[in-house]
Scaffold this active site. Structure first.
Site, PDB file in Angstrom:
ATOM      1  N   GLY A   1       2.440   0.933  -9.645  1.00  0.00           N
ATOM      2  CA  GLY A   1       3.782   1.383  -9.314  1.00  0.00           C
ATOM      3  C   GLY A   1       4.050   2.848  -9.614  1.00  0.00           C
TER       4      GLY A   1
ATOM      5  CG  ASN B   1       3.369   3.195  -5.700  1.00  0.00           C
ATOM      6  OD1 ASN B   1       3.376   2.176  -5.026  1.00  0.00           O
ATOM      7  ND2 ASN B   1       2.587   3.338  -6.754  1.00  0.00           N
TER       8      ASN B   1
ATOM      9  CB  SER C   1      -1.216  -0.572  -7.891  1.00  0.00           C
ATOM     10  OG  SER C   1      -0.934  -0.093  -6.587  1.00  0.00           O
TER      11      SER C   1
ATOM     12  CG  ASP D   1      -0.695  -6.088  -1.031  1.00  0.00           C
ATOM     13  OD1 ASP D   1      -1.809  -5.865  -0.507  1.00  0.00           O
ATOM     14  OD2 ASP D   1      -0.407  -5.732  -2.186  1.00  0.00           O
TER      15      ASP D   1
ATOM     16  CG  HIS E   1      -2.522  -3.278  -3.870  1.00  0.00           C
ATOM     17  ND1 HIS E   1      -1.276  -3.704  -3.443  1.00  0.00           N
ATOM     18  CD2 HIS E   1      -2.311  -2.257  -4.722  1.00  0.00           C
ATOM     19  CE1 HIS E   1      -0.347  -2.977  -4.032  1.00  0.00           C
ATOM     20  NE2 HIS E   1      -0.941  -2.084  -4.810  1.00  0.00           N
TER      21      HIS E   1
END
Length: 207
Positions: A70, A99, A33, A180, A183
């Site tokens: 993801g 991830n 991502s 979050d 990112h």
């Protein structure tokens, strides 16, 4: 009219020069991502911004972005062979593992997946470089250290270039991360593009 051999030779040399001038190496970016413009428009992401710069500067390479939000090393491994078969690729740049680490996957699994991806590319005479991924210490210092060592050990074992993870350069700076905390946001993308541009410049100068 009979053509003189010397003119034919000069013309062929000219064609070779023109072809070399316009031919660009293709760098396949296999990422997740943070390379897939997560949380923003595609044209805001660092890969798009960097490709635009490279085109404007007539750089000898461009990036094919095969990053998916993801994505894990297992997913990347399952996709790689097909992508390489469908595209002309001169260099593989792997930005995967984040991830896996966020989900607490075994470091041994991550390492094996990375090694297999590198083997696939190298079997096709494609050089490989690897981003050194970092994760928050959610699973404690032992797991974090084992995770980070995966990338160092893979790069050493396969004798490939290990590139610093670009998120490290923006994560501690105010206003450059999404809510979050994982990112980078749109404001961070030009900074990342510049960082990776310099890394690629060093990488291709050393080849």
């Amino acid at each position: 009219m009979k053509k003189h051999p010397i003119f034919t030779l000069v013309f062929l040399c000219y064609l070779l020069t023109v072809t070399k001038t316009y031919a660009k190496d293709s760098i396949l970016l296999l990422g997740d991502s943070v390379s897939a413009s997560y949380g923003m428009q595609q044209n805001e992401g660092w890969v798009h911004l960097l490709n635009t710069q490279l085109e404007q500067q007539n750089a000898p390479y461009k990036i094919i972005n095969a990053s998916i939000s993801g994505e894990t090393t297992t997913g990347g491994l399952s996709r790689l062979e097909s992508i390489l078969n469908k595209n002309k690729v001169d260099h593989l740049l792997i930005e995967l593992g984040g991830n896996d680490g966020l989900r607490g996957f075994p470091p041994k699994l991550i390492k094996n997946n990375l090694l297999q991806m590198i083997d696939i590319a190298q079997s096709k005479n494609i050089p490989v470089s690897l981003f050194s991924i970092k994760i928050p210490p959610n699973y404690g210092p032992r797991y974090t250290k084992m995770f980070e060592n995966v990338f160092k050990n893979v790069a050493k074992e396969k004798e490939i270039k290990l590139i610093p993870f670009f998120v490290e350069a923006v994560i501690t700076k105010p206003g450059l991360m999404q809510d979050d905390g994982i990112h980078p946001n749109a404001k961070a993308q030009p900074i990342i593009a510049e960082l990776v541009k310099e890394d690629l410049k060093k990488l291709f100068q050393s080849n």
